[in-house]
Design an enzyme around this catalytic site. Structure first.
Site, PDB file in Angstrom:
ATOM      1  N   THR A  89       5.100  -5.424   2.001  1.00 40.61           N
ATOM      2  CA  THR A  89       4.373  -6.717   1.280  1.00 40.61           C
ATOM      3  C   THR A  89       5.138  -7.861   1.114  1.00 40.61           C
ATOM      4  O   THR A  89       6.524  -7.941   1.422  1.00 40.61           O
ATOM      5  CB  THR A  89       4.343  -6.124  -0.429  1.00 40.61           C
ATOM      6  OG1 THR A  89       3.892  -7.082  -1.105  1.00 40.61           O
ATOM      7  CG2 THR A  89       5.817  -5.666  -1.013  1.00 40.61           C
ATOM      8  N   ASP A  90       4.287  -8.938   1.125  1.00 40.01           N
ATOM      9  CA  ASP A  90       4.843 -10.270   1.016  1.00 40.01           C
ATOM     10  C   ASP A  90       6.154 -10.415  -0.385  1.00 40.01           C
ATOM     11  O   ASP A  90       6.690 -11.443  -0.351  1.00 40.01           O
ATOM     12  CB  ASP A  90       3.735 -11.186   0.928  1.00 40.01           C
ATOM     13  CG  ASP A  90       2.949 -11.153  -0.394  1.00 40.01           C
ATOM     14  OD1 ASP A  90       3.090 -10.367  -1.090  1.00 40.01           O
ATOM     15  OD2 ASP A  90       1.903 -12.081  -0.354  1.00 40.01           O
ATOM     16  N   GLU A  91       5.644  -9.482  -1.257  1.00 40.22           N
ATOM     17  CA  GLU A  91       6.796  -9.533  -2.578  1.00 40.22           C
ATOM     18  C   GLU A  91       7.959  -9.306  -2.179  1.00 40.22           C
ATOM     19  O   GLU A  91       9.016  -9.824  -3.106  1.00 40.22           O
ATOM     20  CB  GLU A  91       6.062  -8.479  -3.576  1.00 40.22           C
ATOM     21  CG  GLU A  91       4.878  -8.881  -4.009  1.00 40.22           C
ATOM     22  CD  GLU A  91       4.333  -8.303  -5.376  1.00 40.22           C
ATOM     23  OE1 GLU A  91       5.480  -8.017  -6.080  1.00 40.22           O
ATOM     24  OE2 GLU A  91       3.353  -8.333  -5.766  1.00 40.22           O
ATOM     25  N   TYR A 103       9.086  -3.173  -8.727  1.00 43.34           N
ATOM     26  CA  TYR A 103       8.221  -2.762  -7.481  1.00 43.34           C
ATOM     27  C   TYR A 103       8.722  -3.406  -6.099  1.00 43.34           C
ATOM     28  O   TYR A 103       8.901  -2.705  -5.188  1.00 43.34           O
ATOM     29  CB  TYR A 103       6.700  -3.052  -7.929  1.00 43.34           C
ATOM     30  CG  TYR A 103       5.818  -3.215  -6.483  1.00 43.34           C
ATOM     31  CD1 TYR A 103       5.644  -2.131  -5.867  1.00 43.34           C
ATOM     32  CD2 TYR A 103       5.420  -4.673  -5.964  1.00 43.34           C
ATOM     33  CE1 TYR A 103       4.878  -1.889  -4.847  1.00 43.34           C
ATOM     34  CE2 TYR A 103       4.804  -4.437  -4.766  1.00 43.34           C
ATOM     35  CZ  TYR A 103       4.442  -3.345  -4.353  1.00 43.34           C
ATOM     36  OH  TYR A 103       3.520  -3.414  -3.060  1.00 43.34           O
ATOM     37  N   LYS A 127      10.145  -1.645  -2.579  1.00 45.47           N
ATOM     38  CA  LYS A 127       9.753  -2.157  -1.200  1.00 45.47           C
ATOM     39  C   LYS A 127      10.593  -2.626  -0.277  1.00 45.47           C
ATOM     40  O   LYS A 127      10.710  -2.412   0.813  1.00 45.47           O
ATOM     41  CB  LYS A 127       8.301  -2.859  -1.381  1.00 45.47           C
ATOM     42  CG  LYS A 127       7.394  -2.201  -2.121  1.00 45.47           C
ATOM     43  CD  LYS A 127       6.617  -0.989  -1.402  1.00 45.47           C
ATOM     44  CE  LYS A 127       5.830  -1.379  -0.166  1.00 45.47           C
ATOM     45  NZ  LYS A 127       5.000  -0.033   0.320  1.00 45.47           N
TER      46      LYS A 127
HETATM   47  P1  NAD Z   1      -3.024   2.104  -4.420  1.00 48.23           P
HETATM   48  O1  NAD Z   1      -1.883   2.306  -5.676  1.00 48.23           O
HETATM   49  O2  NAD Z   1      -4.286   1.915  -4.500  1.00 48.23           O
HETATM   50  O3  NAD Z   1      -2.568   3.416  -3.614  1.00 48.23           O
HETATM   51  C1  NAD Z   1      -1.492   4.266  -3.322  1.00 48.23           C
HETATM   52  C2  NAD Z   1      -1.676   5.747  -2.822  1.00 48.23           C
HETATM   53  O4  NAD Z   1      -0.671   6.342  -2.769  1.00 48.23           O
HETATM   54  C3  NAD Z   1      -2.534   6.365  -4.132  1.00 48.23           C
HETATM   55  O5  NAD Z   1      -3.722   7.339  -3.366  1.00 48.23           O
HETATM   56  C4  NAD Z   1      -1.548   7.346  -4.512  1.00 48.23           C
HETATM   57  O6  NAD Z   1      -2.007   8.865  -4.782  1.00 48.23           O
HETATM   58  C5  NAD Z   1      -0.844   7.813  -3.294  1.00 48.23           C
HETATM   59  N1  NAD Z   1       0.762   8.144  -3.683  1.00 48.23           N
HETATM   60  C6  NAD Z   1       1.623   7.480  -4.547  1.00 48.23           C
HETATM   61  N2  NAD Z   1       2.739   8.249  -4.664  1.00 48.23           N
HETATM   62  C7  NAD Z   1       2.701   9.338  -3.797  1.00 48.23           C
HETATM   63  C8  NAD Z   1       3.356  10.222  -3.568  1.00 48.23           C
HETATM   64  N3  NAD Z   1       4.815  10.189  -3.864  1.00 48.23           N
HETATM   65  N4  NAD Z   1       2.921  10.922  -2.273  1.00 48.23           N
HETATM   66  C9  NAD Z   1       1.809  11.024  -1.606  1.00 48.23           C
HETATM   67  N5  NAD Z   1       1.010  10.117  -1.982  1.00 48.23           N
HETATM   68  C10 NAD Z   1       1.405   9.035  -3.132  1.00 48.23           C
HETATM   69  O7  NAD Z   1      -2.059   1.067  -3.550  1.00 48.23           O
HETATM   70  P2  NAD Z   1      -2.651   0.097  -2.436  1.00 48.23           P
HETATM   71  O8  NAD Z   1      -2.951  -1.195  -2.960  1.00 48.23           O
HETATM   72  O9  NAD Z   1      -3.538   0.841  -1.519  1.00 48.23           O
HETATM   73  O10 NAD Z   1      -1.261  -0.181  -1.546  1.00 48.23           O
HETATM   74  C11 NAD Z   1      -1.004   0.437  -0.521  1.00 48.23           C
HETATM   75  C12 NAD Z   1       0.400   0.154   0.369  1.00 48.23           C
HETATM   76  O11 NAD Z   1       0.093  -1.182   0.651  1.00 48.23           O
HETATM   77  C13 NAD Z   1       1.279   0.244  -0.739  1.00 48.23           C
HETATM   78  O12 NAD Z   1       2.575   0.637   0.071  1.00 48.23           O
HETATM   79  C14 NAD Z   1       1.792  -1.073  -1.279  1.00 48.23           C
HETATM   80  O13 NAD Z   1       3.035  -1.530  -1.323  1.00 48.23           O
HETATM   81  C15 NAD Z   1       1.086  -1.982   0.039  1.00 48.23           C
HETATM   82  N6  NAD Z   1       0.429  -3.265  -0.571  1.00 48.23           N
HETATM   83  C16 NAD Z   1      -0.337  -3.471  -1.103  1.00 48.23           C
HETATM   84  C17 NAD Z   1      -0.990  -4.733  -1.340  1.00 48.23           C
HETATM   85  C18 NAD Z   1      -2.258  -4.839  -2.242  1.00 48.23           C
HETATM   86  O14 NAD Z   1      -2.556  -6.095  -2.433  1.00 48.23           O
HETATM   87  N7  NAD Z   1      -2.657  -3.839  -2.680  1.00 48.23           N
HETATM   88  C19 NAD Z   1      -0.417  -5.949  -0.788  1.00 48.23           C
HETATM   89  C20 NAD Z   1       0.823  -5.658   0.238  1.00 48.23           C
HETATM   90  C21 NAD Z   1       1.289  -4.464   0.414  1.00 48.23           C
HETATM   91  O1  TDX Z   2      -4.702  -8.525 -15.793  1.00 49.67           O
HETATM   92  C1  TDX Z   2      -3.950  -8.938 -15.200  1.00 49.67           C
HETATM   93  N1  TDX Z   2      -3.883 -10.527 -15.356  1.00 49.67           N
HETATM   94  C2  TDX Z   2      -3.146 -11.367 -14.684  1.00 49.67           C
HETATM   95  O2  TDX Z   2      -3.119 -12.776 -14.797  1.00 49.67           O
HETATM   96  C3  TDX Z   2      -3.373  -8.719 -13.813  1.00 49.67           C
HETATM   97  C4  TDX Z   2      -3.456  -7.246 -13.458  1.00 49.67           C
HETATM   98  C5  TDX Z   2      -2.788  -9.670 -13.103  1.00 49.67           C
HETATM   99  N2  TDX Z   2      -2.688 -11.089 -13.476  1.00 49.67           N
HETATM  100  C6  TDX Z   2      -2.079 -11.973 -12.637  1.00 49.67           C
HETATM  101  C7  TDX Z   2      -0.697 -11.436 -12.087  1.00 49.67           C
HETATM  102  C8  TDX Z   2      -0.509 -11.962 -10.689  1.00 49.67           C
HETATM  103  O3  TDX Z   2      -0.147 -13.414 -10.691  1.00 49.67           O
HETATM  104  O4  TDX Z   2      -2.909 -12.042 -11.375  1.00 49.67           O
HETATM  105  C9  TDX Z   2      -1.971 -11.963  -9.941  1.00 49.67           C
HETATM  106  C10 TDX Z   2      -2.236 -10.686  -9.241  1.00 49.67           C
HETATM  107  O5  TDX Z   2      -1.791  -9.355  -9.788  1.00 49.67           O
HETATM  108  P1  TDX Z   2      -1.892  -8.250  -9.476  1.00 49.67           P
HETATM  109  O6  TDX Z   2      -3.224  -7.844  -9.021  1.00 49.67           O
HETATM  110  O7  TDX Z   2      -1.225  -7.108 -10.197  1.00 49.67           O
HETATM  111  O8  TDX Z   2      -1.071  -8.249  -7.895  1.00 49.67           O
HETATM  112  P2  TDX Z   2       0.493  -8.757  -7.629  1.00 49.67           P
HETATM  113  O9  TDX Z   2       1.127  -8.548  -8.931  1.00 49.67           O
HETATM  114  O10 TDX Z   2       0.406  -9.963  -7.040  1.00 49.67           O
HETATM  115  O11 TDX Z   2       0.951  -7.617  -6.653  1.00 49.67           O
HETATM  116  C11 TDX Z   2      -0.166  -7.230  -5.546  1.00 49.67           C
HETATM  117  O12 TDX Z   2       0.220  -7.826  -4.184  1.00 49.67           O
HETATM  118  C12 TDX Z   2       1.260  -7.496  -3.546  1.00 49.67           C
HETATM  119  C13 TDX Z   2      -0.142  -5.707  -5.381  1.00 49.67           C
HETATM  120  O13 TDX Z   2      -0.352  -5.008  -6.702  1.00 49.67           O
HETATM  121  C14 TDX Z   2       1.071  -5.105  -4.718  1.00 49.67           C
HETATM  122  O14 TDX Z   2       0.893  -3.861  -4.399  1.00 49.67           O
HETATM  123  C15 TDX Z   2       1.236  -5.760  -3.675  1.00 49.67           C
HETATM  124  O15 TDX Z   2       2.379  -5.691  -3.027  1.00 49.67           O
END
Ligand code: NAD
Ligand code: TDX
Length: 334
Positions: free
Chosen positions: A125-127, A152, A156
């Site tokens: 992730t970019d985080e 988190y 990562k």
């Molecule tokens: P999500 O939370 O929607 O899905 C995570 C999945 O992993 C779920 O299906 C969960 O059941 C499974 N899981 C969790 N722990 C597990 C374990 N111990 N064994 C097997 N399965 C397990 O997450 P997402 O948003 O789809 O993110 C997927 C990946 O992308 C993550 O690695 C996250 O860090 C990365 N990522 C997400 C975002 C975003 O904006 N959502 C951005 C950048 C990177």
């Molecule tokens: O209820 C809310 N109110 C609010 O103001 C929530 C859920 C979020 N926020 C803000 C926090 C952040 O500035 O919105 C922004 C986005 O929040 P999230 O959707 O929780 O995402 P973020 O914390 O940016 O992280 C996401 O992007 C990077 C994903 O959850 C991560 O898995 C990914 O790595």
């Protein structure tokens, strides 16, 4: 080609399974997912009918199960999406983040080495780069220092370092992608965009942390899938690829845009206490993947958002079913 997709019942993973099965008619996909509160078979309902897809319920930290699965299936590629992914939860209960995101990655990499897997791809992730000031013109490149701000992102970043160490020490054939915030169908409503859409549809208040000026770079999930597909086929072993969209928007701007599209009042916005350690702004330099692998996002923010809103409006049943599942799920006590 046989690909293991871990975390394939989650948001990005389920979109990736669907994307790959549609694109490659001769590929087999096995999904390993332990179905935490964030995963649901409802997100794979159509995919489960595909003869080239197999679902295995299991934890990536379970060495015995992972080893047995690798020995049996003989994967060519492993893509690790499985993770605890929500920042707010990591602030409340960090331990499970360290277990799944770091130790789970290690278990998978050990199995890859033992079974000569040709490519391990880590979804990061970019985080991991930390944040920058709201007015900064800087962009994080793949060589920027890692400065994670919350449990988190620290988990990562730790996993990324572990992957790099396995590449050097054990010659693991691996790549890493660091993408910006994804949005699109099948995203659980704990995350910002689906939460806004769900609450707006239900005329519920929308909590905005702090002053709402924090900025994220929003990427439509299918563009991320496309980029990952390019990396696992053409990316250079040992390399890291940023995947950004150049759609930098403040949270308040996003909420106002969605309310307007749904014809709802801005009175639904409720400013609440800020997130602890809240990152101000993320901004990614994705020149590398664009130049080296020819990646170009297909979705403008506007197009992606319209698709997403329409998907939620047409899939209220999915929302209902996953919500019921989540309510019954007992978050593991540590
Ligand atoms: P999500 O939370 O929607 O899905 C995570 C999945 O992993 C779920 O299906 C969960 O059941 C499974 N899981 C969790 N722990 C597990 C374990 N111990 N064994 C097997 N399965 C397990 O997450 P997402 O948003 O789809 O993110 C997927 C990946 O992308 C993550 O690695 C996250 O860090 C990365 N990522 C997400 C975002 C975003 O904006 N959502 C951005 C950048 C990177
Ligand atoms: O209820 C809310 N109110 C609010 O103001 C929530 C859920 C979020 N926020 C803000 C926090 C952040 O500035 O919105 C922004 C986005 O929040 P999230 O959707 O929780 O995402 P973020 O914390 O940016 O992280 C996401 O992007 C990077 C994903 O959850 C991560 O898995 C990914 O790595």
């Amino acid at each position: 080609m046989k690909i293991l997709v871990t975390g394939g019942a989650g948001f990005i993973g389920s979109n990736f399974c669907r994307y790959m099965l549609n694109k490659y008619k001769n590929y087999k996909i096995v999904c390993l997912d332990c179905l935490t509160y964030a995963g649901s078979l409802e997100s794979l309902k159509d995919v489960l009918k595909n003869k080239d897809f197999k679902f295995v319920k299991g934890n990536i930290c379970n060495k015995k199960l992972v080893e047995k699965l690798f020995k049996k299936e003989k994967f060519d590629i492993v893509v690790n999406f499985a993770a605890e992914s929500h920042v707010d939860r990591s602030i409340k209960k960090p331990k499970i983040f360290l277990q799944t995101n770091i130790l789970g990655t290690q278990t998978l990499m050990d199995a890859c080495i033992k079974n000569n897997v040709k490519r391990f791809h880590q979804i990061s992730t970019d985080e991991v780069y930390g944040d920058m000031s709201l007015t900064s013109k800087e962009k994080f490149s793949e060589t920027s220092p890692l400065k994670p701000s919350n449990p988190y992102s620290a988990s990562k970043a730790s996993a990324d370092l572990l992957v790099l160490s396995y590449i050097k020490t054990f010659n693991l054939q691996a790549t890493i992608s660091r993408s910006s915030n994804n949005f699109g169908p099948y995203q659980y409503t704990e995350k910002l965009i689906p939460k806004i859409i769900e609450n707006a549809i239900k005329d519920k208040k929308i909590p905005i942390y702090g002053n709402g000026k924090n900025i994220r770079d929003w990427q439509y999930v299918l563009d991320n899938c496309k980029a990952i597909d390019l990396i696992i086929h053409f990316g250079k072993t040992g390399d890291i690829y940023n995947i950004g969209a150049n759609n930098e928007k403040s949270n308040i701007n996003i909420v106002k845009t969605i309310l307007k599209k749904l014809n709802k009042s801005e009175d639904l916005i409720e400013f609440v206490e800020d997130r602890k350690g809240h990152d101000l702004k993320y901004s990614l330099d994705s020149t590398k993947i664009r130049n080296e692998l020819g990646f170009k996002p297909e979705y403008s923010f506007e197009k992606g958002l319209t698709e997403t809103i329409n998907w939620y409006l047409n899939n209220l049943d999915w929302l209902k079913k996953v919500e019921k599942y989540k309510q019954n799920y007992i978050f593991r006590r540590l």
